[in-house]
Design an enzyme around this catalytic site. Structure first.
Site, mmCIF file in Angstrom:
data_model
loop_
_atom_site.group_PDB
_atom_site.id
_atom_site.type_symbol
_atom_site.label_atom_id
_atom_site.label_comp_id
_atom_site.label_asym_id
_atom_site.label_seq_id
_atom_site.Cartn_x
_atom_site.Cartn_y
_atom_site.Cartn_z
ATOM 1 N N CYS A 80 22.900 -43.303 -12.232
ATOM 2 C CA CYS A 80 23.535 -44.396 -11.322
ATOM 3 C C CYS A 80 22.986 -45.563 -12.080
ATOM 4 C CB CYS A 80 22.047 -44.238 -10.135
ATOM 5 S SG CYS A 80 22.457 -46.210 -9.410
ATOM 6 N N CYS A 205 30.176 -47.531 -11.970
ATOM 7 C CA CYS A 205 29.350 -46.836 -10.925
ATOM 8 C C CYS A 205 29.752 -45.328 -10.899
ATOM 9 C CB CYS A 205 30.072 -47.196 -9.966
ATOM 10 S SG CYS A 205 29.202 -46.550 -8.767
HETATM 11 N N1 DGL Z 1 26.417 -43.984 -8.220
HETATM 12 C C1 DGL Z 1 25.669 -45.503 -8.213
HETATM 13 C C2 DGL Z 1 26.192 -46.012 -9.939
HETATM 14 O O1 DGL Z 1 26.380 -46.013 -11.082
HETATM 15 C C3 DGL Z 1 25.603 -46.387 -7.416
HETATM 16 C C4 DGL Z 1 26.156 -46.082 -6.511
HETATM 17 C C5 DGL Z 1 26.052 -46.722 -4.753
HETATM 18 O O2 DGL Z 1 24.900 -46.407 -4.256
HETATM 19 O O3 DGL Z 1 26.375 -48.305 -4.110
HETATM 20 O O4 DGL Z 1 25.935 -47.742 -9.506
#
Ligand code: DGL
Length: 294
Positions: A80, A205
């Site tokens: 993440c 993301c």
């Molecule tokens: N998938 C996550 C990222 O790479 C977070 C997305 C979220 O929950 O806002 O930032």
């Protein structure tokens, strides 16, 4: 919560605010098919990108403790960008013997590839506003060759959660995602190979990897779209002591457990759609609401 059998070699933990990190798990699995993985989708607390830093730090510590409690863990992949941006330093300080591998928007690879010297970066508000990202951007801009490169930053409010929610719908039901992607791509400007156009798009993301086809339609066939799953998988492989290939265990999918504290159906749909894993791999875990700050 189903306990993981303690093993000499240990498993690799992976977590994200939800299903986005499955895009990283895909790459980890391709790189190290013999390893055991436990994936935590913190879907009940998504989206991280629109929460406070303190909230994301708290969740990241909680998940790490929960995974450590399952038995020996070789490494923890923070799949993440948002959690990496705000929490990885405190995770490393709190759990110094556990190797953490984070995910960051691929600005350096983008810089190496752009010809028009205009790069689009899509990410969450949490990532793009973080000090860690600011430092990364500054260090890339400071490289002599990059003085004239422009990074067009686009914070994509609502997109990660729309991707979470779409998972349970049919593959063709992408109306909400289509509209958000079209809006954010248009906001970044013109894409293409001509001077002044954005020729490289960084997916900052892990959720956005799953809408790459929609983004591709919007930016056109010649634009480079860069994600980080493969690089993270290679880095993880470098850091761990790998298990030898096990010929007896032909079905390596036995080595994967996916946990969620959100919708089990959504996780099952995502596991089947993107990892070709049956629903037996997916478990619902209890949410610790006492840990929630806001
Ligand atoms: N998938 C996550 C990222 O790479 C977070 C997305 C979220 O929950 O806002 O930032």
């Amino acid at each position: 919560m189903a306990p993981i059998e303690p093993s000499k070699s240990g498993f690799i933990g992976v977590f994200d605010s939800g299903i986005g990190g499955l895009s990283v798990l895909q790459a980890l699995r391709a790189e190290m098919p013999q390893e055991r993985f436990v994936y935590w989708a913190d879907s009940d607390f998504a989206p991280y990108g629109e929460r406070s830093e303190q909230f994301v730090i708290e969740r990241s510590h909680f998940i790490t403790q929960q995974l450590i409690a399952q038995g020996p863990m070789k490494a923890l992949v923070v799949a993440c960008n948002t959690a990496t941006a705000v929490a990885i330093e405190s995770l490393r300080a709190t759990f110094p013997s556990l190797p953490f591998i984070g995910v960051e928007p691929a600005l350096k690879p983008a810089l190496a590839q752009t010809k028009t010297l205009r790069v689009g970066v899509m990410g969450t508000q949490g990532t793009l506003r973080s000090l860690r990202f600011e430092k990364l951007l500054q260090s890339v801009l400071n490289e002599a060759s990059s003085q004239s490169c422009e990074f067009v930053l686009q914070s994509c409010k609502g997109l990660a959660i729309a991707i979470e929610q779409q998972t349970e719908k049919s593959l063709n039901d992408t109306q909400a995602i289509d509209a958000l992607c079209a809006h954010y791509v248009a906001s970044m400007g013109s894409f293409g190979l001509a001077p002044g156009q954005i020729d490289t798009l960084v997916l900052g993301c892990t959720h956005y990897v799953f809408v790459q086809d929609i983004l591709r339609q919007l930016v056109g066939p010649q634009v480079n779209i860069i994600s980080t799953g493969e690089a993270v998988a290679k880095q993880t492989k470098r850091l761990i002591v790998p298990l030898p290939p096990n010929a007896e265990n032909a079905d390596m999918s036995n080595n994967i457990q996916l946990w969620t504290n959100g919708s089990l159906q959504a996780l099952q749909a995502a596991a089947s759609r993107w990892l070709d894993l049956s629903s037996e791999h997916c478990l619902l875990v209890q949410t610790e609401s006492s840990k929630v700050l806001n």
